[in-house]
Design a protein around this motif. Structure first.
Motif, PDB file in Angstrom:
ATOM      1  N   GLN A 198      49.833  23.030  40.854  1.00 41.76           N
ATOM      2  CA  GLN A 198      50.678  23.089  40.147  1.00 41.76           C
ATOM      3  C   GLN A 198      49.863  23.221  38.604  1.00 41.76           C
ATOM      4  OE1 GLN A 198      54.746  21.396  39.571  1.00 41.76           O
ATOM      5  NE2 GLN A 198      53.795  20.167  38.034  1.00 41.76           N
ATOM      6  N   VAL A 199      50.188  24.372  37.927  1.00 42.88           N
ATOM      7  CA  VAL A 199      49.512  24.422  36.614  1.00 42.88           C
ATOM      8  C   VAL A 199      50.567  24.146  35.494  1.00 42.88           C
ATOM      9  CG1 VAL A 199      48.108  26.032  35.227  1.00 42.88           C
ATOM     10  CG2 VAL A 199      47.559  25.963  37.790  1.00 42.88           C
ATOM     11  N   LEU A 200      50.267  23.394  34.530  1.00 45.97           N
ATOM     12  CA  LEU A 200      51.066  23.439  33.192  1.00 45.97           C
ATOM     13  C   LEU A 200      50.589  24.188  32.145  1.00 45.97           C
ATOM     14  CD1 LEU A 200      51.651  19.474  33.387  1.00 45.97           C
ATOM     15  CD2 LEU A 200      52.903  21.107  34.263  1.00 45.97           C
ATOM     16  N   VAL A 201      51.642  25.181  31.662  1.00 45.52           N
ATOM     17  CA  VAL A 201      50.815  26.134  30.494  1.00 45.52           C
ATOM     18  C   VAL A 201      51.931  26.097  29.372  1.00 45.52           C
ATOM     19  CG1 VAL A 201      50.693  28.532  30.233  1.00 45.52           C
ATOM     20  CG2 VAL A 201      50.265  27.739  32.585  1.00 45.52           C
ATOM     21  N   ALA A 202      51.375  25.693  28.336  1.00 39.34           N
ATOM     22  CA  ALA A 202      52.100  25.632  27.072  1.00 39.34           C
ATOM     23  C   ALA A 202      52.410  27.052  26.497  1.00 39.34           C
ATOM     24  CB  ALA A 202      51.404  24.846  26.050  1.00 39.34           C
ATOM     25  N   THR A 203      53.647  27.220  26.072  1.00 34.62           N
ATOM     26  CA  THR A 203      53.757  28.414  25.262  1.00 34.62           C
ATOM     27  C   THR A 203      54.910  28.260  24.114  1.00 34.62           C
ATOM     28  OG1 THR A 203      54.234  30.688  25.625  1.00 34.62           O
ATOM     29  CG2 THR A 203      55.742  29.166  26.702  1.00 34.62           C
ATOM     30  N   ASP A 204      55.028  28.911  23.213  1.00 38.65           N
ATOM     31  CA  ASP A 204      55.958  29.020  22.224  1.00 38.65           C
ATOM     32  C   ASP A 204      56.827  30.039  22.428  1.00 38.65           C
ATOM     33  OD1 ASP A 204      57.676  28.916  20.023  1.00 38.65           O
ATOM     34  OD2 ASP A 204      55.995  28.882  18.470  1.00 38.65           O
TER      35      ASP A 204
ATOM     36  N   TYR B 297      54.355  26.170  18.212  1.00 38.93           N
ATOM     37  CA  TYR B 297      52.815  26.620  18.114  1.00 38.93           C
ATOM     38  C   TYR B 297      51.786  25.771  17.691  1.00 38.93           C
ATOM     39  CZ  TYR B 297      49.216  30.241  17.708  1.00 38.93           C
ATOM     40  OH  TYR B 297      48.097  30.781  17.871  1.00 38.93           O
ATOM     41  N   ASN B 298      52.318  25.077  16.891  1.00 35.15           N
ATOM     42  CA  ASN B 298      51.304  23.897  16.050  1.00 35.15           C
ATOM     43  C   ASN B 298      51.043  22.704  17.095  1.00 35.15           C
ATOM     44  OD1 ASN B 298      53.580  22.546  15.680  1.00 35.15           O
ATOM     45  ND2 ASN B 298      53.194  22.698  13.272  1.00 35.15           N
ATOM     46  N   GLU B 299      51.609  22.740  18.052  1.00 34.26           N
ATOM     47  CA  GLU B 299      51.469  21.674  19.079  1.00 34.26           C
ATOM     48  C   GLU B 299      50.789  21.994  20.119  1.00 34.26           C
ATOM     49  OE1 GLU B 299      55.777  19.560  18.389  1.00 34.26           O
ATOM     50  OE2 GLU B 299      55.579  20.936  19.983  1.00 34.26           O
ATOM     51  N   ILE B 300      50.424  23.392  20.291  1.00 37.88           N
ATOM     52  CA  ILE B 300      49.884  23.551  21.696  1.00 37.88           C
ATOM     53  C   ILE B 300      48.100  23.243  21.573  1.00 37.88           C
ATOM     54  CG2 ILE B 300      48.880  25.611  22.801  1.00 37.88           C
ATOM     55  CD1 ILE B 300      51.291  27.220  22.024  1.00 37.88           C
ATOM     56  N   MET B 301      47.426  23.231  20.476  1.00 36.28           N
ATOM     57  CA  MET B 301      46.428  22.958  20.367  1.00 36.28           C
ATOM     58  C   MET B 301      46.149  21.404  20.718  1.00 36.28           C
ATOM     59  SD  MET B 301      44.034  25.573  20.783  1.00 36.28           S
ATOM     60  CE  MET B 301      44.396  27.153  20.755  1.00 36.28           C
ATOM     61  N   PRO B 302      46.806  20.396  19.973  1.00 34.23           N
ATOM     62  CA  PRO B 302      46.828  19.166  20.494  1.00 34.23           C
ATOM     63  C   PRO B 302      47.024  19.011  21.940  1.00 34.23           C
ATOM     64  CG  PRO B 302      47.795  19.458  18.354  1.00 34.23           C
ATOM     65  CD  PRO B 302      47.627  20.647  19.069  1.00 34.23           C
ATOM     66  N   ALA B 303      47.977  19.472  22.376  1.00 31.34           N
ATOM     67  CA  ALA B 303      48.225  19.371  23.744  1.00 31.34           C
ATOM     68  C   ALA B 303      47.206  19.795  24.762  1.00 31.34           C
ATOM     69  CB  ALA B 303      49.312  20.005  24.341  1.00 31.34           C
ATOM     70  N   LEU B 304      46.508  20.643  24.429  1.00 32.62           N
ATOM     71  CA  LEU B 304      45.197  21.258  25.217  1.00 32.62           C
ATOM     72  C   LEU B 304      44.320  20.085  24.883  1.00 32.62           C
ATOM     73  CD1 LEU B 304      45.198  25.069  24.435  1.00 32.62           C
ATOM     74  CD2 LEU B 304      45.569  24.005  26.579  1.00 32.62           C
ATOM     75  N   ASP B 305      43.931  19.619  23.758  1.00 29.26           N
ATOM     76  CA  ASP B 305      42.836  18.749  23.309  1.00 29.26           C
ATOM     77  C   ASP B 305      43.052  17.618  24.264  1.00 29.26           C
ATOM     78  OD1 ASP B 305      41.817  20.511  21.579  1.00 29.26           O
ATOM     79  OD2 ASP B 305      42.303  19.611  20.057  1.00 29.26           O
ATOM     80  N   GLY B 306      44.396  17.199  24.137  1.00 32.75           N
ATOM     81  CA  GLY B 306      44.683  15.784  24.948  1.00 32.75           C
ATOM     82  C   GLY B 306      44.688  15.963  26.701  1.00 32.75           C
TER      83      GLY B 306
ATOM     84  N   THR C 230      47.123  17.459  28.119  1.00 34.02           N
ATOM     85  CA  THR C 230      48.611  16.972  28.506  1.00 34.02           C
ATOM     86  C   THR C 230      49.011  18.316  29.191  1.00 34.02           C
ATOM     87  OG1 THR C 230      49.393  17.333  26.335  1.00 34.02           O
ATOM     88  CG2 THR C 230      48.842  15.108  27.129  1.00 34.02           C
ATOM     89  N   VAL C 231      48.450  19.527  29.081  1.00 37.07           N
ATOM     90  CA  VAL C 231      48.822  20.825  29.694  1.00 37.07           C
ATOM     91  C   VAL C 231      47.056  21.294  29.998  1.00 37.07           C
ATOM     92  CG1 VAL C 231      50.933  21.100  28.513  1.00 37.07           C
ATOM     93  CG2 VAL C 231      48.708  22.024  27.358  1.00 37.07           C
TER      94      VAL C 231
ATOM     95  N   ILE D 214      43.891  33.562  26.898  1.00 37.64           N
ATOM     96  CA  ILE D 214      44.260  32.373  27.454  1.00 37.64           C
ATOM     97  C   ILE D 214      43.704  31.200  27.086  1.00 37.64           C
ATOM     98  CG2 ILE D 214      45.287  31.159  29.495  1.00 37.64           C
ATOM     99  CD1 ILE D 214      45.415  34.231  30.632  1.00 37.64           C
ATOM    100  N   ALA D 215      44.098  30.210  26.433  1.00 39.67           N
ATOM    101  CA  ALA D 215      43.423  28.914  26.062  1.00 39.67           C
ATOM    102  C   ALA D 215      43.483  27.882  27.052  1.00 39.67           C
ATOM    103  CB  ALA D 215      43.947  28.296  24.853  1.00 39.67           C
ATOM    104  N   VAL D 216      42.176  27.481  27.533  1.00 40.49           N
ATOM    105  CA  VAL D 216      42.191  26.394  28.402  1.00 40.49           C
ATOM    106  C   VAL D 216      41.901  25.181  28.368  1.00 40.49           C
ATOM    107  CG1 VAL D 216      41.182  26.062  31.044  1.00 40.49           C
ATOM    108  CG2 VAL D 216      41.692  28.321  30.412  1.00 40.49           C
ATOM    109  N   SER D 217      42.265  24.111  28.743  1.00 36.95           N
ATOM    110  CA  SER D 217      41.512  22.685  28.523  1.00 36.95           C
ATOM    111  C   SER D 217      40.315  22.471  28.852  1.00 36.95           C
ATOM    112  CB  SER D 217      42.470  21.670  28.694  1.00 36.95           C
ATOM    113  OG  SER D 217      42.045  20.443  28.548  1.00 36.95           O
ATOM    114  N   ARG D 218      39.367  21.898  28.010  1.00 36.22           N
ATOM    115  CA  ARG D 218      37.929  21.727  28.594  1.00 36.22           C
ATOM    116  C   ARG D 218      37.959  20.451  29.563  1.00 36.22           C
ATOM    117  NH1 ARG D 218      33.816  22.902  23.410  1.00 36.22           N
ATOM    118  NH2 ARG D 218      34.065  24.942  23.425  1.00 36.22           N
ATOM    119  N   GLY D 219      39.301  20.071  29.641  1.00 34.20           N
ATOM    120  CA  GLY D 219      39.223  18.523  30.663  1.00 34.20           C
ATOM    121  C   GLY D 219      39.798  19.099  32.036  1.00 34.20           C
ATOM    122  N   LYS D 220      39.652  20.515  32.268  1.00 31.97           N
ATOM    123  CA  LYS D 220      40.063  20.968  33.547  1.00 31.97           C
ATOM    124  C   LYS D 220      38.920  21.908  33.991  1.00 31.97           C
ATOM    125  CE  LYS D 220      44.136  19.316  32.787  1.00 31.97           C
ATOM    126  NZ  LYS D 220      44.538  18.243  33.614  1.00 31.97           N
TER     127      LYS D 220
END
Length: 284
Positions: free
Chosen positions: A48-54, A94-103, A105-106, A229-235
């Motif tokens: 399962q992959v969680l993908v943020a989008t606006d 849209y402005n919530e996407i980067m913080p979610a990737l940084d953390g 959570t997606v 496509i932006a990918v979290s460095r935590g993955k």
């Protein structure tokens, strides 16, 4: 950072027109971070992959009949198919996407996100999958405007408060008329009130792909930028699998089919990837 103002107002209006023509209504917006509508469960063996989008950016991501659709959505689902992933879209502003990737959570995000200008954030970007910028619409029978230099002293239609409007006002001798939305500018062009319309390439291409007649796009792109496509460095390892899937989709023709579905033409030969004139730099 992506200038979301360019798209959102136009996108919402275009969506209303498209849905009215199709005889359906758009679904209500989910709470930020909520899962997609009627999300099913992964099949045995799927990750399962969680993908943020606006979903407020026609034709990239939007809602139709309460379901996510658009070029980005189709592309993400194709990437998931190659990797045997189960995608669950997480809707957020849209402005919530980067913080979610940084953390973390997606896992990743696809939402017409430029690959440049993201230094200092814990985010990597895939190979670019879309090249955008400003483009020109003219009447189909026009021969006076073939490129950007031909816009001098012409009557130009733009959408108010957009990058296209900003550029148009710098063109020597141009008489610029700003309209509330892209549809009004297009109507003015077809009525002969303006000689050309300057707007975002995706908006113009999508209009033409929907069968708008009597107009054409010309002159190439200005203020070009690339989306990834932006990918979290935590993955760890996920970025390589995204890039590999994009290459697979390019090689087997699926990427071109998705691109043509939404923009009515074949993609540039370098996509997904870097244009020949641009060296791929280090990951941001």
């Amino acid at each position: 950072m992506k200038n979301k103002t360019i798209h959102i107002f136009t996108a919402l209006l275009l969506l209303l027109v498209a849905l009215a023509a199709a005889g359906c209504g758009s679904g209500a917006r989910h709470n930020p971070g909520a899962a997609g509508p009627a999300a099913d469960k992964p099949l045995p063996g799927q990750t399962q992959v969680l993908v943020a989008t606006d979903p407020a950016d026609v034709p990239f991501e939007f809602k139709s009949g309460g379901k996510y659709t658009g070029f980005d959505i189709d592309l993400m689902r194709a990437v998931a198919e190659v990797n045997n992933w189960h995608v669950e879209f997480r809707e957020m502003k849209y402005n919530e996407i980067m913080p979610a990737l940084d953390g973390s959570t997606v896992d990743m995000a696809i939402s017409a996100i430029p690959v440049a200008g993201r230094s200092g954030q814990k985010v990597d970007f895939s190979l670019p999958y879309f090249g955008t910028g400003l483009s020109i619409l003219t009447p189909a029978k026009n021969s006076a405007v073939k490129g950007w230099d031909d816009l001098k002293n012409k009557r130009l239609g733009v959408q108010i408060a957009t990058a296209g409007a900003e550029l148009a006002y710098t063109i020597p001798g141009a008489k610029v008329t700003a309209y509330d939305d892209a549809n009004e500018a297009l109507k003015a062009l077809k009525q002969g009130d303006v000689d050309a319309v300057v707007n975002d390439y995706p908006v113009n291409a999508y209009l033409l792909a929907q069968g708008v007649s009597g107009v054409k796009m010309t002159g190439g792109l200005r203020a070009e930028k690339l989306y990834g496509i932006a990918v979290s460095r935590g993955k760890p390892g996920m970025l390589d699998r995204v890039d590999s899937a994009l290459k697979t989709l390019k090689n087997d023709g699926r990427f071109a089919a998705i691109y043509k579905k939404w923009f009515g033409q074949a993609p540039p030969a370098f996509l997904p990837g870097e244009p020949a004139a641009r060296r791929a730099g280090p990951r941001i």
